[in-house]
Write an enzyme that holds these catalytic residues in place. Structure first.
Site, mmCIF file in Angstrom:
data_model
loop_
_atom_site.group_PDB
_atom_site.id
_atom_site.type_symbol
_atom_site.label_atom_id
_atom_site.label_comp_id
_atom_site.label_asym_id
_atom_site.label_seq_id
_atom_site.Cartn_x
_atom_site.Cartn_y
_atom_site.Cartn_z
ATOM 1 C CE LYS A 241 3.226 2.624 13.208
ATOM 2 N NZ LYS A 241 3.138 1.720 12.046
ATOM 3 N NE ARG B 228 -4.595 -1.613 8.882
ATOM 4 C CZ ARG B 228 -3.566 -0.820 9.189
ATOM 5 N NH1 ARG B 228 -2.898 -1.012 10.310
ATOM 6 N NH2 ARG B 228 -3.189 0.108 8.354
ATOM 7 N NE ARG C 148 -0.010 2.219 4.022
ATOM 8 C CZ ARG C 148 -0.867 1.554 4.798
ATOM 9 N NH1 ARG C 148 -1.747 0.729 4.271
ATOM 10 N NH2 ARG C 148 -0.832 1.720 6.099
ATOM 11 N NE ARG D 257 3.824 6.229 8.920
ATOM 12 C CZ ARG D 257 2.519 6.216 8.779
ATOM 13 N NH1 ARG D 257 1.940 7.069 7.978
ATOM 14 N NH2 ARG D 257 1.793 5.328 9.396
ATOM 15 N NE ARG E 235 -5.991 3.024 7.186
ATOM 16 C CZ ARG E 235 -4.925 2.993 7.973
ATOM 17 N NH1 ARG E 235 -5.053 2.708 9.248
ATOM 18 N NH2 ARG E 235 -3.734 3.233 7.480
#
Ligand SMILES: [Zn+2]
Length: 227
Positions: free
Chosen positions: A28, A141, A185, A103, A174
Protein backbone atom coordinates in the site's frame (compact mmCIF):
# COMPACT_ATOMS: atom_id res chain seq x y z
CA UNK A 1 5.89 4.38 -18.88
CA UNK A 2 3.87 5.83 -21.81
CA UNK A 3 1.76 8.98 -21.84
CA UNK A 4 -1.57 7.19 -21.30
CA UNK A 5 -0.47 6.08 -17.85
CA UNK A 6 0.64 9.61 -16.99
CA UNK A 7 -2.63 11.04 -18.24
CA UNK A 8 -4.55 8.53 -16.16
CA UNK A 9 -2.55 9.56 -13.10
CA UNK A 10 -3.18 13.25 -13.68
CA UNK A 11 -6.91 12.70 -14.11
CA UNK A 12 -7.05 11.49 -10.51
CA UNK A 13 -5.70 14.65 -8.99
CA UNK A 14 -8.96 16.52 -8.59
CA UNK A 15 -11.38 14.04 -7.16
CA UNK A 16 -9.75 10.90 -5.74
CA UNK A 17 -10.34 10.42 -2.03
CA UNK A 18 -9.12 6.92 -1.46
CA UNK A 19 -8.33 4.45 1.24
CA UNK A 20 -5.67 1.85 0.51
CA UNK A 21 -6.50 -1.25 2.49
CA UNK A 22 -4.55 -4.46 2.99
CA UNK A 23 -2.34 -6.41 5.34
CA UNK A 24 1.00 -5.11 6.57
CA UNK A 25 3.48 -5.49 3.70
CA UNK A 26 0.78 -5.60 1.00
CA UNK A 27 2.49 -2.75 -0.87
CA UNK A 28 0.00 0.00 0.00
CA UNK A 29 2.68 2.48 1.03
CA UNK A 30 4.85 1.95 -2.05
CA UNK A 31 1.90 2.34 -4.41
CA UNK A 32 0.36 5.26 -2.51
CA UNK A 33 3.67 7.12 -2.72
CA UNK A 34 3.91 6.47 -6.47
CA UNK A 35 0.31 7.37 -7.33
CA UNK A 36 0.41 10.47 -5.14
CA UNK A 37 3.63 11.62 -6.80
CA UNK A 38 2.32 11.09 -10.34
CA UNK A 39 -1.12 12.58 -9.69
CA UNK A 40 -0.03 15.33 -7.27
CA UNK A 41 -2.43 14.26 -4.63
CA UNK A 42 -1.70 14.09 -0.93
CA UNK A 43 -0.38 10.83 0.50
CA UNK A 44 -1.52 10.57 4.09
CA UNK A 45 0.40 7.74 5.73
CA UNK A 46 -0.56 7.39 9.37
CA UNK A 47 2.52 5.22 9.96
CA UNK A 48 4.83 7.96 8.61
CA UNK A 49 2.94 10.61 10.59
CA UNK A 50 3.27 8.63 13.82
CA UNK A 51 6.97 7.94 13.26
CA UNK A 52 7.43 11.67 12.64
CA UNK A 53 5.57 12.53 15.87
CA UNK A 54 7.83 10.12 17.76
CA UNK A 55 11.01 11.42 16.13
CA UNK A 56 10.17 15.02 17.01
CA UNK A 57 9.09 14.11 20.54
CA UNK A 58 5.49 15.36 20.51
CA UNK A 59 2.89 14.43 23.13
CA UNK A 60 1.03 12.41 20.52
CA UNK A 61 4.23 10.58 19.65
CA UNK A 62 4.82 9.72 23.30
CA UNK A 63 1.33 8.24 23.52
CA UNK A 64 1.71 6.19 20.35
CA UNK A 65 5.29 4.93 20.84
CA UNK A 66 4.65 2.09 23.34
CA UNK A 67 2.08 0.55 21.01
CA UNK A 68 4.24 0.85 17.91
CA UNK A 69 7.29 -0.59 19.68
CA UNK A 70 5.25 -3.68 20.51
CA UNK A 71 3.91 -3.99 16.97
CA UNK A 72 0.42 -3.27 18.29
CA UNK A 73 -2.23 -1.09 16.72
CA UNK A 74 -2.28 2.47 18.02
CA UNK A 75 -5.61 3.14 19.83
CA UNK A 76 -8.50 4.43 17.72
CA UNK A 77 -8.88 7.78 19.51
CA UNK A 78 -5.25 8.77 18.88
CA UNK A 79 -5.43 7.95 15.18
CA UNK A 80 -8.91 9.36 14.57
CA UNK A 81 -7.92 12.74 16.04
CA UNK A 82 -4.68 12.84 14.07
CA UNK A 83 -6.33 11.95 10.74
CA UNK A 84 -9.27 14.33 11.22
CA UNK A 85 -6.86 17.15 11.76
CA UNK A 86 -4.79 16.16 8.73
CA UNK A 87 -7.66 15.97 6.23
CA UNK A 88 -8.85 19.45 7.25
CA UNK A 89 -5.58 21.01 6.12
CA UNK A 90 -5.74 23.12 2.93
CA UNK A 91 -3.58 20.77 0.85
CA UNK A 92 -6.00 17.90 1.55
CA UNK A 93 -9.17 19.74 0.51
CA UNK A 94 -9.63 17.91 -2.79
CA UNK A 95 -7.73 14.69 -3.32
CA UNK A 96 -5.80 12.32 -1.10
CA UNK A 97 -4.85 8.73 -0.41
CA UNK A 98 -5.13 7.40 3.10
CA UNK A 99 -2.59 4.67 3.78
CA UNK A 100 -2.70 2.83 7.11
CA UNK A 101 -6.06 4.24 8.14
CA UNK A 102 -8.72 3.10 8.84
CA UNK A 103 -7.55 -0.16 10.36
CA UNK A 104 -10.55 -0.91 12.56
CA UNK A 105 -14.31 -0.63 12.19
CA UNK A 106 -14.60 2.30 14.67
CA UNK A 107 -11.94 4.15 12.63
CA UNK A 108 -13.87 3.55 9.40
CA UNK A 109 -17.08 4.81 10.97
CA UNK A 110 -15.32 7.89 12.36
CA UNK A 111 -13.87 8.64 8.92
CA UNK A 112 -17.31 8.43 7.30
CA UNK A 113 -18.69 10.80 9.92
CA UNK A 114 -15.96 13.36 9.35
CA UNK A 115 -16.40 13.41 5.56
CA UNK A 116 -19.33 15.37 4.15
CA UNK A 117 -21.50 13.69 1.50
CA UNK A 118 -19.82 15.75 -1.22
CA UNK A 119 -16.43 14.69 0.11
CA UNK A 120 -17.22 11.02 0.60
CA UNK A 121 -14.64 8.35 -0.22
CA UNK A 122 -14.36 7.75 -3.95
CA UNK A 123 -12.45 4.47 -3.78
CA UNK A 124 -11.33 1.89 -1.30
CA UNK A 125 -8.67 -0.29 -2.85
CA UNK A 126 -7.98 -3.65 -1.27
CA UNK A 127 -4.45 -4.98 -1.89
CA UNK A 128 -4.95 -8.76 -1.76
CA UNK A 129 -1.83 -10.78 -0.84
CA UNK A 130 -1.63 -14.25 0.79
CA UNK A 131 -0.48 -14.11 4.40
CA UNK A 132 2.70 -16.19 3.95
CA UNK A 133 3.79 -13.78 1.21
CA UNK A 134 3.21 -10.83 3.56
CA UNK A 135 5.41 -12.48 6.17
CA UNK A 136 8.33 -12.81 3.72
CA UNK A 137 7.92 -9.24 2.50
CA UNK A 138 7.92 -7.80 6.02
CA UNK A 139 10.95 -9.68 7.32
CA UNK A 140 13.04 -8.40 4.36
CA UNK A 141 11.66 -4.89 4.31
CA UNK A 142 13.95 -1.92 4.94
CA UNK A 143 12.76 1.68 5.19
CA UNK A 144 14.79 4.80 4.50
CA UNK A 145 15.12 6.73 7.75
CA UNK A 146 15.32 10.01 5.81
CA UNK A 147 12.85 9.97 2.87
CA UNK A 148 10.67 6.95 3.77
CA UNK A 149 11.42 4.98 0.58
CA UNK A 150 10.72 1.28 0.99
CA UNK A 151 13.22 -1.45 0.01
CA UNK A 152 13.51 -5.21 0.32
CA UNK A 153 16.77 -7.07 0.91
CA UNK A 154 15.90 -9.68 -1.75
CA UNK A 155 13.27 -8.37 -4.12
CA UNK A 156 14.13 -4.65 -4.19
CA UNK A 157 17.61 -4.15 -2.73
CA UNK A 158 19.45 -0.83 -2.59
CA UNK A 159 22.59 -0.60 -4.75
CA UNK A 160 24.74 -0.13 -1.65
CA UNK A 161 23.68 -2.15 1.42
CA UNK A 162 21.80 -0.03 3.98
CA UNK A 163 22.00 3.16 1.88
CA UNK A 164 18.91 4.57 0.18
CA UNK A 165 19.26 4.89 -3.62
CA UNK A 166 16.92 7.87 -3.65
CA UNK A 167 18.43 10.16 -1.03
CA UNK A 168 21.52 8.47 0.41
CA UNK A 169 19.90 8.15 3.85
CA UNK A 170 20.38 5.08 6.04
CA UNK A 171 17.89 2.27 5.52
CA UNK A 172 16.66 0.60 8.68
CA UNK A 173 14.46 -2.27 9.71
CA UNK A 174 11.46 -0.72 11.40
CA UNK A 175 10.94 -1.89 14.98
CA UNK A 176 7.60 -3.40 14.02
CA UNK A 177 9.15 -5.35 11.10
CA UNK A 178 11.05 -7.70 13.40
CA UNK A 179 9.79 -11.29 13.04
CA UNK A 180 8.27 -11.56 16.52
CA UNK A 181 6.23 -8.41 15.91
CA UNK A 182 5.12 -9.47 12.45
CA UNK A 183 3.12 -12.48 13.62
CA UNK A 184 1.25 -10.20 16.01
CA UNK A 185 0.56 -7.58 13.32
CA UNK A 186 -0.78 -10.21 10.94
CA UNK A 187 -3.05 -11.56 13.66
CA UNK A 188 -4.36 -8.07 14.45
CA UNK A 189 -4.92 -7.49 10.78
CA UNK A 190 -6.99 -10.70 10.53
CA UNK A 191 -9.20 -9.87 13.48
CA UNK A 192 -9.52 -6.07 13.25
CA UNK A 193 -8.94 -4.96 9.66
CA UNK A 194 -10.40 -7.80 7.60
CA UNK A 195 -13.98 -6.85 8.72
CA UNK A 196 -13.49 -3.54 6.89
CA UNK A 197 -13.72 -5.42 3.59
CA UNK A 198 -17.34 -6.27 4.36
CA UNK A 199 -18.02 -2.73 5.56
CA UNK A 200 -16.79 -1.13 2.35
CA UNK A 201 -18.18 -3.85 0.08
CA UNK A 202 -21.65 -3.10 1.45
CA UNK A 203 -21.07 0.59 0.67
CA UNK A 204 -20.10 -0.36 -2.88
CA UNK A 205 -16.76 1.48 -2.86
CA UNK A 206 -14.47 -1.54 -2.53
CA UNK A 207 -12.20 -2.51 -5.45
CA UNK A 208 -9.83 -5.45 -5.15
CA UNK A 209 -6.41 -5.70 -6.73
CA UNK A 210 -4.22 -8.82 -6.87
CA UNK A 211 -1.16 -7.33 -5.17
CA UNK A 212 0.95 -10.49 -5.33
CA UNK A 213 2.53 -9.27 -8.58
CA UNK A 214 5.27 -6.87 -9.65
CA UNK A 215 4.92 -3.25 -8.47
CA UNK A 216 4.79 -1.95 -12.07
CA UNK A 217 1.89 -4.23 -13.03
CA UNK A 218 0.02 -3.31 -9.86
CA UNK A 219 0.59 0.40 -10.45
CA UNK A 220 -0.90 0.37 -13.95
CA UNK A 221 -3.92 -1.65 -12.88
CA UNK A 222 -4.34 0.63 -9.88
CA UNK A 223 -4.58 3.73 -12.06
CA UNK A 224 -7.29 2.03 -14.14
CA UNK A 225 -9.21 0.97 -11.03
CA UNK A 226 -9.10 4.51 -9.66
CA UNK A 227 -10.54 6.26 -12.72
ZN1 LIG B 1 15.82 7.84 1.19
Amino acid sequence: MGPPVQLMAMALSLRARCVFLGGPGAGKGTQARRVAGAASLVHISTGDMLRQEIATGTALGAKAKPFMDLGKLVPDEILIGMVNERIQKPDAKSAWILDGFPRTLPQAEALDRSLSVANALSHVIYFAVPEQVLFGRLTGRRTCSKCGAIWHVETNPTRKPNVCDVCGGATVQRADDHPDKIAKRLEEYRTLTAPLLTYYRERKVLREIDANRSPDVIYQELLKLMQ
